[in-house]
Design a protein around this motif. Structure first.
Motif, PDB file in Angstrom:
ATOM      1  N   LEU A 159     -53.185 -16.384 -19.195  1.00  6.24           N
ATOM      2  CA  LEU A 159     -52.015 -16.222 -18.433  1.00  6.24           C
ATOM      3  C   LEU A 159     -52.157 -16.342 -17.021  1.00  6.24           C
ATOM      4  O   LEU A 159     -52.413 -15.384 -16.459  1.00  6.24           O
ATOM      5  CB  LEU A 159     -51.771 -14.583 -18.795  1.00  6.24           C
ATOM      6  CG  LEU A 159     -51.865 -14.484 -20.335  1.00  6.24           C
ATOM      7  CD1 LEU A 159     -51.785 -12.894 -20.620  1.00  6.24           C
ATOM      8  CD2 LEU A 159     -50.461 -14.798 -20.849  1.00  6.24           C
ATOM      9  N   ALA A 173     -49.981 -20.380 -11.783  1.00  3.05           N
ATOM     10  CA  ALA A 173     -50.518 -21.607 -11.208  1.00  3.05           C
ATOM     11  C   ALA A 173     -49.490 -22.300 -10.011  1.00  3.05           C
ATOM     12  O   ALA A 173     -48.269 -22.128 -10.218  1.00  3.05           O
ATOM     13  CB  ALA A 173     -50.877 -22.765 -12.067  1.00  3.05           C
ATOM     14  N   THR A 188     -31.475  -0.044 -14.987  1.00  2.00           N
ATOM     15  CA  THR A 188     -31.816  -1.433 -14.439  1.00  2.00           C
ATOM     16  C   THR A 188     -33.213  -1.281 -13.727  1.00  2.00           C
ATOM     17  O   THR A 188     -34.139  -2.024 -14.078  1.00  2.00           O
ATOM     18  CB  THR A 188     -30.742  -1.977 -13.624  1.00  2.00           C
ATOM     19  OG1 THR A 188     -29.519  -1.915 -14.634  1.00  2.00           O
ATOM     20  CG2 THR A 188     -30.924  -3.548 -13.457  1.00  2.00           C
ATOM     21  N   VAL A 202     -47.772  -8.762 -23.452  1.00  2.00           N
ATOM     22  CA  VAL A 202     -48.443  -9.748 -22.666  1.00  2.00           C
ATOM     23  C   VAL A 202     -49.859  -9.588 -22.036  1.00  2.00           C
ATOM     24  O   VAL A 202     -50.723  -9.811 -22.176  1.00  2.00           O
ATOM     25  CB  VAL A 202     -47.377 -10.352 -21.637  1.00  2.00           C
ATOM     26  CG1 VAL A 202     -48.153 -10.921 -20.634  1.00  2.00           C
ATOM     27  CG2 VAL A 202     -46.356 -11.055 -21.930  1.00  2.00           C
ATOM     28  N   ALA A 204     -53.500 -10.710 -22.879  1.00  2.00           N
ATOM     29  CA  ALA A 204     -54.420 -11.176 -21.763  1.00  2.00           C
ATOM     30  C   ALA A 204     -55.763 -10.501 -22.118  1.00  2.00           C
ATOM     31  O   ALA A 204     -56.740 -10.875 -21.696  1.00  2.00           O
ATOM     32  CB  ALA A 204     -53.736 -10.795 -20.489  1.00  2.00           C
ATOM     33  N   MET A 259     -32.578  -4.275 -31.963  1.00  2.00           N
ATOM     34  CA  MET A 259     -32.096  -4.955 -30.929  1.00  2.00           C
ATOM     35  C   MET A 259     -32.839  -5.253 -29.840  1.00  2.00           C
ATOM     36  O   MET A 259     -33.115  -6.400 -29.321  1.00  2.00           O
ATOM     37  CB  MET A 259     -30.733  -4.971 -30.709  1.00  2.00           C
ATOM     38  CG  MET A 259     -29.683  -5.302 -31.647  1.00  2.00           C
ATOM     39  SD  MET A 259     -29.393  -6.943 -31.737  1.00  2.00           S
ATOM     40  CE  MET A 259     -28.494  -7.472 -30.320  1.00  2.00           C
ATOM     41  N   ARG A 261     -34.886  -8.564 -28.748  1.00  2.00           N
ATOM     42  CA  ARG A 261     -34.776  -9.359 -27.277  1.00  2.00           C
ATOM     43  C   ARG A 261     -36.194  -9.504 -26.753  1.00  2.00           C
ATOM     44  O   ARG A 261     -36.146 -10.693 -26.281  1.00  2.00           O
ATOM     45  CB  ARG A 261     -34.016  -8.666 -26.542  1.00  2.00           C
ATOM     46  CG  ARG A 261     -33.809  -9.086 -25.084  1.00  2.00           C
ATOM     47  CD  ARG A 261     -32.737  -8.557 -24.321  1.00  2.00           C
ATOM     48  NE  ARG A 261     -32.685  -9.328 -22.923  1.00  2.00           N
ATOM     49  CZ  ARG A 261     -31.761  -8.859 -21.991  1.00  2.00           C
ATOM     50  NH1 ARG A 261     -30.939  -7.833 -22.308  1.00  2.00           N
ATOM     51  NH2 ARG A 261     -32.007  -9.418 -20.892  1.00  2.00           N
ATOM     52  N   ARG A 315     -37.793 -12.240 -28.711  1.00  2.22           N
ATOM     53  CA  ARG A 315     -37.155 -13.355 -28.556  1.00  2.22           C
ATOM     54  C   ARG A 315     -37.306 -14.118 -27.222  1.00  2.22           C
ATOM     55  O   ARG A 315     -37.710 -15.430 -27.436  1.00  2.22           O
ATOM     56  CB  ARG A 315     -35.576 -13.257 -28.968  1.00  2.22           C
ATOM     57  CG  ARG A 315     -34.684 -14.753 -28.538  1.00  2.22           C
ATOM     58  CD  ARG A 315     -33.391 -14.358 -29.294  1.00  2.22           C
ATOM     59  NE  ARG A 315     -32.671 -13.001 -29.052  1.00  2.22           N
ATOM     60  CZ  ARG A 315     -32.152 -12.569 -28.235  1.00  2.22           C
ATOM     61  NH1 ARG A 315     -32.267 -13.419 -27.103  1.00  2.22           N
ATOM     62  NH2 ARG A 315     -31.571 -11.455 -28.298  1.00  2.22           N
ATOM     63  N   GLU A 316     -37.547 -13.365 -26.289  1.00  2.72           N
ATOM     64  CA  GLU A 316     -37.547 -13.914 -24.936  1.00  2.72           C
ATOM     65  C   GLU A 316     -39.213 -14.383 -24.704  1.00  2.72           C
ATOM     66  O   GLU A 316     -39.270 -15.606 -24.266  1.00  2.72           O
ATOM     67  CB  GLU A 316     -37.352 -12.990 -23.806  1.00  2.72           C
ATOM     68  CG  GLU A 316     -35.678 -12.829 -23.724  1.00  2.72           C
ATOM     69  CD  GLU A 316     -35.420 -11.937 -22.537  1.00  2.72           C
ATOM     70  OE1 GLU A 316     -36.202 -11.481 -21.713  1.00  2.72           O
ATOM     71  OE2 GLU A 316     -34.299 -11.580 -22.223  1.00  2.72           O
ATOM     72  N   ASP A 353     -39.063 -17.693 -26.446  1.00  3.72           N
ATOM     73  CA  ASP A 353     -38.249 -18.815 -25.714  1.00  3.72           C
ATOM     74  C   ASP A 353     -39.245 -19.159 -24.720  1.00  3.72           C
ATOM     75  O   ASP A 353     -39.081 -20.429 -24.323  1.00  3.72           O
ATOM     76  CB  ASP A 353     -36.968 -18.273 -25.297  1.00  3.72           C
ATOM     77  CG  ASP A 353     -35.890 -17.849 -26.259  1.00  3.72           C
ATOM     78  OD1 ASP A 353     -36.335 -18.411 -27.308  1.00  3.72           O
ATOM     79  OD2 ASP A 353     -35.018 -17.226 -25.890  1.00  3.72           O
ATOM     80  N   MET A 355     -44.620 -18.045 -25.244  1.00  5.60           N
ATOM     81  CA  MET A 355     -45.897 -17.004 -25.297  1.00  5.60           C
ATOM     82  C   MET A 355     -45.930 -16.607 -26.834  1.00  5.60           C
ATOM     83  O   MET A 355     -47.328 -16.303 -26.965  1.00  5.60           O
ATOM     84  CB  MET A 355     -45.406 -15.869 -24.432  1.00  5.60           C
ATOM     85  CG  MET A 355     -45.284 -15.842 -23.168  1.00  5.60           C
ATOM     86  SD  MET A 355     -46.636 -16.226 -22.079  1.00  5.60           S
ATOM     87  CE  MET A 355     -47.433 -14.605 -22.293  1.00  5.60           C
ATOM     88  N   PHE A 369     -46.196 -22.242 -12.092  1.00  2.62           N
ATOM     89  CA  PHE A 369     -46.163 -21.870 -13.576  1.00  2.62           C
ATOM     90  C   PHE A 369     -46.386 -20.331 -13.421  1.00  2.62           C
ATOM     91  O   PHE A 369     -47.138 -19.824 -12.869  1.00  2.62           O
ATOM     92  CB  PHE A 369     -47.067 -22.447 -14.422  1.00  2.62           C
ATOM     93  CG  PHE A 369     -47.628 -21.957 -15.530  1.00  2.62           C
ATOM     94  CD1 PHE A 369     -46.685 -22.106 -16.872  1.00  2.62           C
ATOM     95  CD2 PHE A 369     -48.601 -20.863 -15.717  1.00  2.62           C
ATOM     96  CE1 PHE A 369     -46.864 -21.136 -17.821  1.00  2.62           C
ATOM     97  CE2 PHE A 369     -48.743 -20.186 -16.923  1.00  2.62           C
ATOM     98  CZ  PHE A 369     -47.788 -20.461 -17.780  1.00  2.62           C
ATOM     99  N   LYS A 370     -45.407 -19.552 -14.209  1.00  7.07           N
ATOM    100  CA  LYS A 370     -45.722 -18.011 -14.398  1.00  7.07           C
ATOM    101  C   LYS A 370     -45.699 -17.827 -15.902  1.00  7.07           C
ATOM    102  O   LYS A 370     -44.897 -18.489 -16.578  1.00  7.07           O
ATOM    103  CB  LYS A 370     -44.709 -17.323 -13.773  1.00  7.07           C
ATOM    104  CG  LYS A 370     -44.614 -17.638 -12.153  1.00  7.07           C
ATOM    105  CD  LYS A 370     -43.748 -16.772 -11.550  1.00  7.07           C
ATOM    106  CE  LYS A 370     -42.272 -17.360 -11.977  1.00  7.07           C
ATOM    107  NZ  LYS A 370     -41.036 -16.998 -11.078  1.00  7.07           N
ATOM    108  N   PRO A 371     -46.578 -16.840 -16.276  1.00  8.82           N
ATOM    109  CA  PRO A 371     -46.450 -16.597 -17.637  1.00  8.82           C
ATOM    110  C   PRO A 371     -45.217 -16.046 -18.089  1.00  8.82           C
ATOM    111  O   PRO A 371     -44.303 -15.540 -17.556  1.00  8.82           O
ATOM    112  CB  PRO A 371     -47.675 -15.750 -18.049  1.00  8.82           C
ATOM    113  CG  PRO A 371     -48.006 -15.316 -16.494  1.00  8.82           C
ATOM    114  CD  PRO A 371     -47.438 -16.080 -15.509  1.00  8.82           C
TER     115      PRO A 371
END
Lengths: 241, 241
Positions: free
Chosen positions: A179, A182, B8, B22, B26, B51, B55, B58-59, B62, B65, B239-241
């Motif tokens: 993870l 970069a 939010t 995540v 890791a 739901m 989400r 699903r993300e 997408d 990961m 690049f971000k995970p």
DNA sequence: CAGTGGTCTAGACCACTCG
DNA sequence: GAGTGGTCTAGACCACTGT
């Protein structure tokens, strides 16, 4: 009315809405910056629930096609940039995928101390220990990449014990510190005299040079300079709307 | 129980679930290929609706990961490649963003016919009409890019009437034919003698060469060769995970 | 068959921005 | 205030995969 009919194969409602909006943008109905229909409008237009409309617009937003502002509205994105997913693949994997043979020659593998020049790049204090490797990768016997890498010992204590003729540093580091975050820079330049000698090329030869710094959980992992003889190595990608 | 409290700012439920998964990946709890918790399990674990769990997963799917397979489950992704969004920005915008002055010199702007060499690249038959421009772009008076471009007249009939000292070809083409699909290749190489002369550099100078073909609605729009003197131009990304 | 993910609904509460 | 997007729920039907 408004039943949940199309389950998957025909086309999902949210996908139809995305397609419809994209088509209208392509037709110029929503020029860059134009206000697009609100969620409520699309709900009545398509006869679906707001969750479905929201998903369509959210995905368009995530892919950069529109910009959404809470309390204001949804706007067609300027489309003045081409964004593409550039995949920096593992070199070993990439070579094998071409059906070629990969091997690596390790020219240097040792502990050093951080110099003043390296300190800012690695984010470590001058004099701190750091691992240093210099490896040349071959594709069917042709030198393809010279990899000059520094590694933070705190994040990869066993780095110097790894047999880099069997596993690439990238592969190993992804295992011990996954993870990444970069930053990279890609430019054209020339190899140093030493790099040119190791790659078997002339210093006059144009090279594609990638510099990458990676960080994981707020600590630096590694910074690397990758030198590829021009014409042998190409970054490719594709952009889709 | 299970109210819709965090609206939010604190952190959305779906985001908490993503972060949790995540973090566990890791930590090695879900090594590459491992079966991850099902939606139903996460529903009870986090006390949210499916739901919301859907989400989150699903993300993650997408963004690469995890891999989800209907009827089977969700699996931790191999993470053996670094994928990054490379943004190819409009050169004019890029230079102005640096607070510099941009100007362009048009060396060639005319109609030609497709040659055998060009035909496969443009996807047009030999002998068909094609527009051809050769433009050098300057950043504060320094030659930064030589742009050798062919354009399909059918998709941009007014191309030759455009004043390219005021608007870049990229900007114009995005207006008349938005929503591109583009393929590009980035490599290091050397300018041709003509390009070197226009850029005011030596042919020995390493250059970053980008070749791009773009297609919109199944018809080719343009193909372009961009030559940048090395050391003056860098593609950057993150690049971000 | 049971279990998985894929999609959808009809409400809901909230934060934000604008006039 | 009205209108926008951001998030969430508690159900639902479906398609797919495995045993």
């Amino acid at each position: 009315m408004a039943k949940a009919h199309p389950p998957t194969p025909p086309r999902a409602h949210y996908q139809k809405i995305k397609d419809h909006l994209v088509r209208d943008m392509a037709r110029g109905r929503y020029p860059p910056g134009a206000l697009m229909p609100s969620e409520a409008e699309l709900v009545v237009q398509f006869g679906v629930s707001r969750m479905t409309v929201n998903r369509a617009l959210r995905e368009l937003n995530d892919s950069g096609m529109v910009n959404r502002v809470q309390g204001v509205g949804t706007f067609a994105a300027p489309m003045n940039r081409l964004a593409s997913t550039l995949t920096i693949r593992n070199l070993h994997e990439e070579i094998e995928a071409r059906g070629h043979q990969h091997h690596a020659v390790v020219h240097l593998k040792r502990a050093e101390t951080v110099t003043a020049a390296l300190s800012p790049r690695m984010g470590l204090p001058v004099g701190a220990p750091v691992f240093h490797t210099l490896i040349v990768h071959f594709d069917n016997g042709v030198a393809l990449q010279c990899e000059d890498r520094y590694v933070n010992p705190a994040r990869a204590p066993g780095y110097l014990e790894v047999d880099f003729s069997q596993i690439t540093p990238t592969q190993y580091l992804l295992q011990v510190a996954p993870l990444w975050q970069a930053q990279y820079a890609i430019e054209a330049g020339h190899a140093t005299r030493k790099e040119a000698r190791l790659l078997g090329i002339s210093v006059a030869q144009a090279c594609l040079i990638v510099q990458r710094r990676t960080v994981s959980r707020n600590t630096p992992i590694t910074c690397v300079r990758l030198v590829h003889p021009g014409a042998l190595y190409t970054l490719q990608g594709q952009f889709k709307p």
